[in-house]
Design an enzyme around this catalytic site. Structure first.
Site, PDB file in Angstrom:
ATOM      1  CE  LYS A 179      -4.086  -1.995   0.102  1.00  0.00           C
ATOM      2  NZ  LYS A 179      -3.795  -3.384  -0.256  1.00  0.00           N
TER       3      LYS A 179
HETATM    4  C1  LIG Z   1      -9.955  -2.712  -1.704  1.00  0.00           C
HETATM    5  C2  LIG Z   1      -9.383  -3.439  -0.530  1.00  0.00           C
HETATM    6  N1  LIG Z   1     -10.171  -3.713   0.521  1.00  0.00           N
HETATM    7  C3  LIG Z   1      -9.704  -4.336   1.601  1.00  0.00           C
HETATM    8  C4  LIG Z   1      -8.389  -4.742   1.707  1.00  0.00           C
HETATM    9  C5  LIG Z   1      -7.964  -5.521   2.892  1.00  0.00           C
HETATM   10  O1  LIG Z   1      -6.838  -5.046   3.515  1.00  0.00           O
HETATM   11  P1  LIG Z   1      -5.795  -6.040   4.237  1.00  0.00           P
HETATM   12  O2  LIG Z   1      -5.077  -6.793   3.165  1.00  0.00           O
HETATM   13  O3  LIG Z   1      -4.912  -5.097   4.989  1.00  0.00           O
HETATM   14  O4  LIG Z   1      -6.570  -6.927   5.131  1.00  0.00           O
HETATM   15  C6  LIG Z   1      -7.516  -4.457   0.651  1.00  0.00           C
HETATM   16  C7  LIG Z   1      -6.083  -4.761   0.722  1.00  0.00           C
HETATM   17  O5  LIG Z   1      -5.476  -5.676   0.383  1.00  0.00           O
HETATM   18  C8  LIG Z   1      -8.027  -3.817  -0.507  1.00  0.00           C
HETATM   19  O6  LIG Z   1      -7.234  -3.575  -1.548  1.00  0.00           O
END
Ligand SMILES: Cc1ncc(COP(=O)(O)O)c(C=O)c1O
Length: 356
Positions: A179
């Site tokens: 990110k």
């Molecule tokens: C659009 C979206 N929603 C939710 C997430 C979930 O985040 P995480 O991977 O930190 O759990 C991500 C990230 O990977 C994402 O790109």
């Protein structure tokens, strides 16, 4: 190979981790509190609550808004699966609205037709760091008395008409390794609502306000201070990271001629988590990916199969078509746009993409 993403880990990040190790305070300590302060400042919200991931941020936020069995949450199927799974964890049903052709985000013109008496929330996803059309979404939410939960996982620092994402409804961010601001795994919730903030704080740590007294069923969704320290160091560079991504995207948009480049809309402060082209007109996207990879250009496909076509979800939500999402899944290629690209990298990307 020019990688599709590259975490920017410098001396500040390394030093920050060592300091936490030496402090002996490893979980949800002073760095986590500081990171929450920084996030709230960037998003212009009264509260920010750190969690262990973007997924747990979404999960806790939905629960804090009282969403559960029998409820429906409107979102899109052209997203990372966590948006959808977080809805399912609560027992609620995801309802998929198709996306806009040019932004890949939820199409507000299609939302009202998807509202039923069970609808409780709209979850716009600011995909690739591109803010959704928040005026239209907030207008619908207000008229139908719906909660807005922004999946801003990819969009830290993005603005819509000058206002930061994560401040329109309850915001959920990810600090996953790729990110724009990252720490490996981590998440953040942003809100102006004192009650929602309190609920989220309780739920991320076993419903505990006073040590070993538990007010509700909660979870272990805490962020460690090791992770918070890395993210804090990254937050110091957010403005610089974003400016570089914007400059890289502007260069690519100005020079790529062989494929459809991302739309730029006035008033939308895109942060270019991904720079995504469309290989349209029936051309073979996968052959284009092979050609780019062979030329040393890293690529990503976000996402090759929309959620409504995933095997396990078909059984839950039934058969449906979402034509723009389905076509996008066949046509998109994300190219490197990260802050560590050199001018030569950018020239190489343009030259190779223009050979497609
Ligand atoms: C659009 C979206 N929603 C939710 C997430 C979930 O985040 P995480 O991977 O930190 O759990 C991500 C990230 O990977 C994402 O790109």
């Amino acid at each position: 190979m020019i990688p599709i993403s590259k975490p920017a880990i410098g001396e500040a990040e390394k030093q920050a981790v060592l300091e936490v190790l030496e402090s002996g305070m490893l979980v949800q300590g002073p760095r986590t509190a500081k990171l929450e302060e920084r996030f709230a400042a960037v998003c212009g919200t009264r509260h920010a609550i750190a969690t262990s991931s973007g997924t747990t941020a979404l999960h806790v936020t939905l629960l804090a808004h009282g969403i559960g069995e029998g409820d429906e949450v409107i979102t899109t199927s052209f997203t990372f699966i966590a948006s959808v799974n977080s809805i399912l964890y609560t027992g609620a049903q995801p309802v998929f609205v198709d996306i806009e052709e040019d932004t890949f985000n939820i199409n507000p013109a299609l939302i009202e037709a998807a509202i039923t008496p069970r609808t409780k929330a709209i979850m716009p996803v600011h995909l690739y760091g591109y803010p959704c059309d928040m005026d239209a979404i907030l207008d619908i939410a207000q008229r139908h008395n719906l909660v807005v939960i922004e999946d801003a996982a990819q969009a830290i620092g993005a603005t819509y008409r000058g206002q930061p994402v994560g401040s329109f409804g309850t915001g959920c961010f990810s600090l996953y390794a790729t990110k724009n601001v990252m720490c490996g795994e981590g998440g953040m919730i942003t809100t102006n609502d004192d009650t929602i903030a309190e609920q989220c704080r309780l739920m991320r740590s076993h419903g505990m306000k006073r040590r070993y007294y538990h007010d509700m069923l909660g979870y272990n969704f805490r962020l460690t201070d090791l992770h918070a320290a890395i993210a804090l160091a990254q937050m110091e560079r957010l403005a610089e990271f974003t400016a570089r991504r914007r400059a890289n995207a502007a260069y690519l948009n100005a020079h790529i001629t062989s494929v459809v480049t991302p739309a730029v809309r006035a008033g939308y402060g895109h942060v270019w988590h991904q720079y995504t082209i469309r290989v349209d007109g029936g051309r073979d996207r996968d052959a284009a990916v092979r050609q780019l990879n062979a030329a040393g250009i890293g690529t990503g496909i976000f996402y090759p199969l929309p959620a409504h076509q995933q095997g396990y979800l078909r059984a839950i939500v039934g058969e449906m078509t979402r034509p723009v999402a389905e076509r996008s899944a066949q046509e998109v290629i994300s190219l490197p746009v990260h802050p560590q690209l050199s001018p030569t990298d950018l020239e190489t990307i343009v030259a190779e993409v223009n050979k497609l």
